[in-house]
Write an enzyme that holds these catalytic residues in place. Structure first.
Site, PDB file in Angstrom:
ATOM      1  N   CYS A   1      -3.410   9.107   3.030  1.00  0.00           N
ATOM      2  CA  CYS A   1      -3.099   8.391   1.604  1.00  0.00           C
ATOM      3  C   CYS A   1      -4.243   8.345   0.861  1.00  0.00           C
ATOM      4  CB  CYS A   1      -2.411   7.024   1.759  1.00  0.00           C
ATOM      5  SG  CYS A   1      -3.182   5.791   2.604  1.00  0.00           S
TER       6      CYS A   1
ATOM      7  N   GLU B   1       0.926  -1.300  -0.018  1.00  0.00           N
ATOM      8  CA  GLU B   1       0.026  -0.171   0.154  1.00  0.00           C
ATOM      9  C   GLU B   1       0.847   1.254  -0.015  1.00  0.00           C
ATOM     10  OE1 GLU B   1      -1.312   3.180   0.734  1.00  0.00           O
ATOM     11  OE2 GLU B   1      -1.814   2.705   2.681  1.00  0.00           O
TER      12      GLU B   1
END
Length: 490
Positions: free
Chosen positions: A287, A253
């Protein structure tokens, strides 16, 4: 019990015990609001890393063979302890990372939700039986992939650790967590909860030190079978190469630069409020939150005005201070990068609606900033800023907005606000991202997969998929015993 307003002692957790590092080097934990020193701790040593590796290797079979029901009890107990300890965990996280206390408390509760989900999902790691002939049985079984190495960042010190430890243990995998050295208290809290809930020695380990040295030793020892990283694209590529050389499965990720498309058929004031609230959460260091805002020309000016009103009410201050609604950035590197990005945007013709300043004095503070007339080539549009900067551009044609939204190397989250079901489905289909939010800025849920495409990585956390990445499949083909004259079965 740790006092609510005390920062905890930082230690390594190795093979069932808390120990001081013995590398001969150390780390200071700084208060991002004052630049003062909260704590200092020794880095993990090479011999201690070997002990952690020995611990996960030794415990892998016994934890695999522990019943899913018993594993579930331990994991659920860790979630309960996080909730019981929420106040002092939140204070420690707010102190080291900068986010306001109410955001830190929410992070702890969300982490507990994730862990509880894993406790239940670990009881449902089913295989399947495949129809076959009368003299054979065909089965697909699931097994833990084996020892895990997890690397977590500083923006969500509790949640990112919970998303890795919870599903790994639920799937039957022991784990070594290398948490962010700048924000270690969140990781200490999660690991403490699992240890106190009864996780056996070796099943959960926490190491803190020099990242490159830890990754090199842990990933090349021949013990780890799975790597899970939440971090930057650069680190992801480096660790992916190292993992590939040692046949280690990966989940990555690696950040995002989420576009938001705002159609004209919406409640402008409400959508502006939702977008701004999400954008400036954690001082923009999220994010998967909205990052690039494409607003239809018909509502652009009204949207900008509503966002400006919201921003002017933001109270900047230390995360632990009463009344603070946005804290400092987590470290001085982020301040330097935001300063660079803002200067670049202004050089390219952007207009500052509000904010744009970086206060003098101690602390990593940046004013929440709204920009318009931003070009695609500006750093604030082309890269993941990870700061409190909200760039807004107007568009006239939906196809053009989608094309600009996809003009990025990232593909984590994306968003659309519209009252048109047809446009919602069209945008959800055409946006290049692992997650799409329709009329919402929330795409992170314990029961839903979380992950991206392109430079944002691969694989998922959370949901059924978040447990599945820690499992492997085994095909079992069973035939009746050989009997003379029966012939060969197929």
């Amino acid at each position: 019990m740790l006092a609510r307003d005390a920062y905890p002692a930082i230690k390594q957790f190795i093979d069932g015990g808390w120990v001081d590092g013995d590398a001969g080097t150390s780390e200071q934990v700084l208060d991002p609001a004052t630049a003062g020193v909260l704590s200092a701790y020794p880095h993990v040593g090479s011999g201690q890393l070997d002990r952690a590796l020995t611990g996960v290797a030794r415990s892998a079979r016994s934890w695999r063979d522990t019943s899913p029901l018993h594993r579930s009890d331990i994991i659920r107990g860790a979630a309960r302890l996080l909730r019981e300890r929420v106040d002092h965990i939140a204070f420690a996280v707010s102190s080291e990372q900068g986010k306001p206390l109410h955001e830190a408390r929410a992070e702890v509760h969300i982490s507990a939700d994730v862990i509880e989900w894993c406790a239940e999902e670990g009881r449902r790691t089913y295989g399947r039986v495949v129809p076959s002939g009368n003299d054979s049985r065909l089965m697909v079984t699931t097994e833990p992939v084996g020892p895990v190495a997890a690397f977590t960042p500083w923006n969500f010190p509790v949640l990112t650790v919970a998303r890795k430890v919870g599903p790994a243990l639920a799937a039957g995998c022991p784990i070594i967590v290398k948490a962010a050295e700048e924000t270690p208290a969140g990781a200490v809290a999660v690991v403490s909860a699992f240890a106190d809930a009864g996780a056996p020695p070796g099943v959960v380990n926490l190491v803190l030190g020099v990242p490159a040295e830890i990754s090199e030793q842990v990933l090349t020892a021949g013990v780890v079978r799975k790597l899970s990283l939440t971090g930057s694209v650069g680190v992801g590529r480096t660790l992916s190469r190292l993992a590939a050389e040692h046949d280690i499965r990966t989940t990555m990720e690696l950040g995002g630069n989420a576009p938001v498309i705002v159609e004209p058929d919406i409640d402008v004031e409400e959508v502006a409020l939702r977008c701004a609230t999400s954008k400036f959460r954690n001082a923009g260091q999220v994010c998967n939150s909205p990052s690039r805002f494409f607003v239809h020309a018909a509502v652009h000016d009204q949207f900008v005005a509503a966002v400006e009103r919201f921003v002017r009410d933001i109270r900047l201050g230390a995360g632990t201070a009463a009344g603070t609604t946005m804290g400092p950035l987590a470290n001085s590197r982020r301040v330097d990068y935001v300063r660079k990005a803002l200067a670049d945007a202004l050089d390219r013709g952007a207009r500052v609606v509000c904010g744009g300043g970086i206060p003098d004095g101690a602390g990593n503070f940046v004013e929440p900033t709204v920009l318009t007339e931003v070009t695609d080539s500006s750093i604030v549009f082309a890269d993941e800023i990870f700061g409190p900067v909200m760039p807004i551009v107007r568009y006239h044609d939906l196809s053009d907005a989608i094309a600009h939204a996809n003009a990025t190397t990232y593909g984590l989250a994306s968003f659309v606000f519209t009252d048109s079901l047809g446009n919602a489905h069209r945008v959800a289909r055409d946006l290049e991202a692992g997650m799409v939010g329709i009329n919402t800025t929330v795409v992170s849920r314990a029961e839903m997969p979380f992950g991206g495409i392109k430079a944002s990585g691969h694989g998922f956390e959370s949901g059924v998929e978040g447990v599945d990445v820690f499992l492997r499949r085994k095909a079992v083909l069973e035939h009746d015993p050989a009997v003379p004259g029966r012939g060969i079965s197929h």
